[in-house]
Scaffold this motif. Structure first.
Motif, PDB file in Angstrom:
ATOM      1  N   ASN A 408       0.853  -1.191   0.000  1.00 37.35           N
ATOM      2  CA  ASN A 408       0.000   0.000   0.000  1.00 37.35           C
ATOM      3  C   ASN A 408       0.889   1.242   0.000  1.00 37.35           C
ATOM      4  N   PRO A 409       1.542   1.532  -1.140  1.00 35.64           N
ATOM      5  CA  PRO A 409       2.542   2.593  -1.166  1.00 35.64           C
ATOM      6  C   PRO A 409       1.989   3.988  -0.925  1.00 35.64           C
ATOM      7  N   GLU A 410       0.695   4.204  -1.227  1.00 38.54           N
ATOM      8  CA  GLU A 410       0.131   5.536  -1.016  1.00 38.54           C
ATOM      9  C   GLU A 410       0.114   5.901   0.465  1.00 38.54           C
ATOM     10  N   LYS A 411      -0.314   4.969   1.290  1.00 36.54           N
ATOM     11  CA  LYS A 411      -0.370   5.223   2.735  1.00 36.54           C
ATOM     12  C   LYS A 411       1.002   5.094   3.378  1.00 36.54           C
ATOM     13  N   LYS A 412       1.867   4.356   2.733  1.00 38.56           N
ATOM     14  CA  LYS A 412       3.182   4.036   3.289  1.00 38.56           C
ATOM     15  C   LYS A 412       3.073   3.522   4.723  1.00 38.56           C
ATOM     16  N   GLU A 413       2.140   2.616   4.931  1.00 37.83           N
ATOM     17  CA  GLU A 413       2.015   1.933   6.211  1.00 37.83           C
ATOM     18  C   GLU A 413       2.573   0.524   6.039  1.00 37.83           C
ATOM     19  N   TRP A 414       3.702   0.293   6.677  1.00 34.56           N
ATOM     20  CA  TRP A 414       4.409  -0.965   6.501  1.00 34.56           C
ATOM     21  C   TRP A 414       3.990  -1.978   7.561  1.00 34.56           C
ATOM     22  N   PRO A 415       3.940  -3.259   7.198  1.00 32.74           N
ATOM     23  CA  PRO A 415       3.585  -4.284   8.191  1.00 32.74           C
ATOM     24  C   PRO A 415       4.523  -4.238   9.398  1.00 32.74           C
ATOM     25  N   GLY A 416       3.913  -4.198  10.581  1.00 27.45           N
ATOM     26  CA  GLY A 416       4.690  -4.195  11.814  1.00 27.45           C
ATOM     27  C   GLY A 416       5.109  -2.821  12.294  1.00 27.45           C
ATOM     28  N   PHE A 417       4.872  -1.772  11.498  1.00 23.89           N
ATOM     29  CA  PHE A 417       5.239  -0.415  11.900  1.00 23.89           C
ATOM     30  C   PHE A 417       4.015   0.347  12.409  1.00 23.89           C
ATOM     31  N   LYS A 418       4.230   1.170  13.399  1.00 26.14           N
ATOM     32  CA  LYS A 418       3.168   2.033  13.892  1.00 26.14           C
ATOM     33  C   LYS A 418       2.894   3.135  12.874  1.00 26.14           C
ATOM     34  N   PRO A 419       1.665   3.674  12.852  1.00 31.57           N
ATOM     35  CA  PRO A 419       1.354   4.733  11.878  1.00 31.57           C
ATOM     36  C   PRO A 419       2.329   5.906  11.979  1.00 31.57           C
ATOM     37  N   ARG A 420       2.704   6.442  10.835  1.00 32.69           N
ATOM     38  CA  ARG A 420       3.530   7.643  10.726  1.00 32.69           C
ATOM     39  C   ARG A 420       4.987   7.419  11.148  1.00 32.69           C
ATOM     40  N   THR A 421       5.450   6.159  11.164  1.00 32.53           N
ATOM     41  CA  THR A 421       6.820   5.894  11.640  1.00 32.53           C
ATOM     42  C   THR A 421       7.731   5.327  10.556  1.00 32.53           C
ATOM     43  N   THR A 422       7.291   5.362   9.288  1.00 30.22           N
ATOM     44  CA  THR A 422       8.150   4.857   8.222  1.00 30.22           C
ATOM     45  C   THR A 422       8.826   5.994   7.461  1.00 30.22           C
ATOM     46  N   VAL A 423       8.641   7.222   7.923  1.00 32.42           N
ATOM     47  CA  VAL A 423       9.263   8.351   7.242  1.00 32.42           C
ATOM     48  C   VAL A 423      10.781   8.193   7.233  1.00 32.42           C
ATOM     49  N   GLY A 424      11.389   8.490   6.076  1.00 31.51           N
ATOM     50  CA  GLY A 424      12.836   8.396   5.965  1.00 31.51           C
ATOM     51  C   GLY A 424      13.351   7.031   5.591  1.00 31.51           C
ATOM     52  N   LEU A 425      12.451   6.085   5.337  1.00 29.12           N
ATOM     53  CA  LEU A 425      12.858   4.719   5.006  1.00 29.12           C
ATOM     54  C   LEU A 425      12.415   4.338   3.595  1.00 29.12           C
ATOM     55  N   GLU A 426      13.242   3.568   2.927  1.00 25.24           N
ATOM     56  CA  GLU A 426      12.867   2.938   1.663  1.00 25.24           C
ATOM     57  C   GLU A 426      13.321   1.487   1.699  1.00 25.24           C
ATOM     58  N   LEU A 427      12.491   0.605   1.152  1.00 27.87           N
ATOM     59  CA  LEU A 427      12.882  -0.802   1.027  1.00 27.87           C
ATOM     60  C   LEU A 427      12.587  -1.256  -0.390  1.00 27.87           C
ATOM     61  N   ASP A 428      13.633  -1.612  -1.104  1.00 28.71           N
ATOM     62  CA  ASP A 428      13.508  -2.104  -2.479  1.00 28.71           C
ATOM     63  C   ASP A 428      13.748  -3.606  -2.505  1.00 28.71           C
ATOM     64  N   HIS A 429      13.179  -4.254  -3.502  1.00 30.16           N
ATOM     65  CA  HIS A 429      13.271  -5.716  -3.624  1.00 30.16           C
ATOM     66  C   HIS A 429      13.400  -6.090  -5.086  1.00 30.16           C
ATOM     67  N   GLN A 430      14.317  -6.984  -5.397  1.00 34.92           N
ATOM     68  CA  GLN A 430      14.450  -7.517  -6.735  1.00 34.92           C
ATOM     69  C   GLN A 430      14.671  -9.023  -6.654  1.00 34.92           C
ATOM     70  N   SER A 431      14.110  -9.728  -7.618  1.00 33.81           N
ATOM     71  CA  SER A 431      14.279 -11.165  -7.713  1.00 33.81           C
ATOM     72  C   SER A 431      15.373 -11.487  -8.724  1.00 33.81           C
ATOM     73  N   PRO A 432      15.920 -12.707  -8.692  1.00 34.17           N
ATOM     74  CA  PRO A 432      16.940 -13.075  -9.680  1.00 34.17           C
ATOM     75  C   PRO A 432      16.430 -12.898 -11.098  1.00 34.17           C
ATOM     76  N   LYS A 433      17.345 -12.573 -11.999  1.00 38.40           N
ATOM     77  CA  LYS A 433      16.934 -12.270 -13.381  1.00 38.40           C
ATOM     78  C   LYS A 433      16.445 -13.509 -14.118  1.00 38.40           C
ATOM     79  N   ASN A 434      16.890 -14.688 -13.674  1.00 38.62           N
ATOM     80  CA  ASN A 434      16.478 -15.924 -14.359  1.00 38.62           C
ATOM     81  C   ASN A 434      15.503 -16.710 -13.494  1.00 38.62           C
TER      82      ASN A 434
END
Length: 434
Positions: A408-434
């Motif tokens: 839910n990127p619009e709200k930026k509410e991450w699982p396990g985080f309290k509301p309004r506490t993900t500011v300043g964080l980014e988490l990117d994910h990539q899978s293997p190319k094959n």
């Protein structure tokens, strides 16, 4: 004395008695120990179900290349000592405080003398290991240059409480106490990691060892910070580049010893250890210096979690940690970024002694970040490392959702985080190319 004066005297006595009563009736405040939870700590930062024991071991890796004395005659070999600290699930009082002995400063520096200090943790020295139906996974922790096995106790204790045997290494010639030529770190970091893996595996099968039947070295994670990350990326399969070998050869006056850890070298390829299932690399050093090329990074084939500050001025970000993350095309990988943080995304907070007036600022900056509260970084690291190891090392499906922060990127509410506490964080994910 008139009635007015007597009344004032009585009031004064009552106030004093009341103050004494409050003072004696209250218990002293609970100390904040590295790794304890702030109010905004994410869910998985909390300690696990196990009490924590801790022991110190002195290991010897025989007949290693004495790179600091290369070219000085003789066989240039020595028996390399390695001190390790081992945290493990135990049958002790989980709230027991322990004092760790540490130093600040830099070995050999005239402006930064070594200054002993202590800090608190939550573990029991030499406690009996906990009973379990199966041995616990192994986590090896590798500090930066310079550092020590106590640099990340907020994380080592936390993971032990969650059912891991955690072994942190004092890398000889790279600690606060014994820092020496950088060529030792360049050569020995990955070799130390692999030697410790073998030693813990041996102790896990040795009669009379406190690790007998307790640790499963066939299911191992390697966590490294800065130069520890440099070693972890190599151990994971990323052989060093020809440019790195050339840099090392020039630094040592002709030694080719780093070739054994380089991309395409048969000895290196044979050393990739299937017991190491995942790595966590905090601000790994080297990419900006050409330590890896595309072929080398493609050799990482195990799940990897990279953690860095977007303003890292030691290891770099865009051309440093993020470039390693993007180049590890054959790995299931994540990149956790602390926006505007610099290099210190892994250590404990600064000790009280580093705050003293007149102390060199380097002692503070060894631990602190100028933007982020280190206690908050510690809690967030505990959360994500727990989720990552829980899913990829222990195979617990429940942890996978904590890594999916973009549901839910619009709200930026991450699982396990309290509301309004993900500011300043980014988490990117990539899978293997094959």
């Amino acid at each position: 004395m008139n009635n007015k004066g007597l009344f004032a005297l009585i009031l004064t006595h009552l106030f004093v008695l009341s103050s004494l009563s409050i003072s004696f009736g209250q218990s002293s405040p609970k100390p904040f120990v590295y790794g304890d939870l702030l109010p905004d700590a994410p869910e998985l930062a909390a300690r696990g179900e196990y009490s924590v024991g801790v022991q110190t071991l002195d290991l010897i890796n025989p007949n290693q290349i004495d790179i600091l004395n290369y070219g000085k005659g003789g066989d240039s070999l020595y028996n390399r000592p390695l001190k390790v600290e081992i945290w493990y699930p135990a049958t002790a009082n989980s709230n027991e405080l322990i004092s760790y002995d540490e130093v600040m400063g830099q070995n050999g520096s005239p402006t930064r003398p070594l200054i002993p200090f202590t800090f608190l943790g939550r573990a029991t020295r030499n406690a009996k290991s906990a009973n379990s139906s199966a041995p616990f996974p192994l986590v090896i922790v590798s500090h930066g240059y310079t550092g020590s096995r106590y640099l990340m106790t907020y994380l080592t204790e936390n993971l032990a409480s969650k059912g891991y045997v955690v072994v942190a290494i004092d890398h000889t010639e790279a600690t606060f106490r014994d820092a020496a030529g950088f060529q030792s770190t360049l050569l020995n970091r990955s070799l130390d990691d692999l030697f410790v893996l073998n030693e813990i595996a041996r102790l896990g099968n040795e009669e009379g060892s406190f690790l007998k039947g307790v640790v499963n070295a066939d299911n191992t994670a390697l966590i490294g910070y800065s130069m520890g990350g440099y070693g972890a990326v190599n151990v994971a399969g990323a052989g060093y580049s020809p440019q790195a070998v050339q840099l090392f050869t020039g630094m040592t006056g002709g030694s080719k010893a780093l070739l054994r850890r380089s991309v395409g070298n048969p000895e290196f390829e044979a050393s990739i250890d299937p017991r190491i299932k995942v790595i966590v690399a905090f601000a790994p050093w080297g990419m900006q210096r050409g330590v890896w090329n595309a072929e080398g990074l493609a050799g990482i084939k195990i799940p990897s979690l990279f953690i860095a500050g977007s303003k890292d001025d030691i290891s770099g970000y865009e051309e440093g940690t993020k470039a390693i993350y993007e180049g590890a095309v054959n790995s299931e990988r994540y990149l956790l970024t602390y926006i505007d943080a610099r290099h210190n995304t892994a250590p404990n907070p600064p000790p009280a002694e580093a705050l003293e007036l007149g102390r060199p600022i380097d002692e503070y900056l060894r631990y602190a970040d100028s933007v982020w509260d280190m206690r908050r970084i510690n809690n967030i690291n505990q959360h994500f490392v727990t989720a990552f190891l829980g899913y990829y090392l222990k195979g617990n499906e429940d942890y996978k959702s904590y890594m999916d922060v973009n549901a839910n990127p619009e709200k930026k509410e991450w699982p396990g985080f309290k509301p309004r506490t993900t500011v300043g964080l980014e988490l990117d994910h990539q899978s293997p190319k094959n």
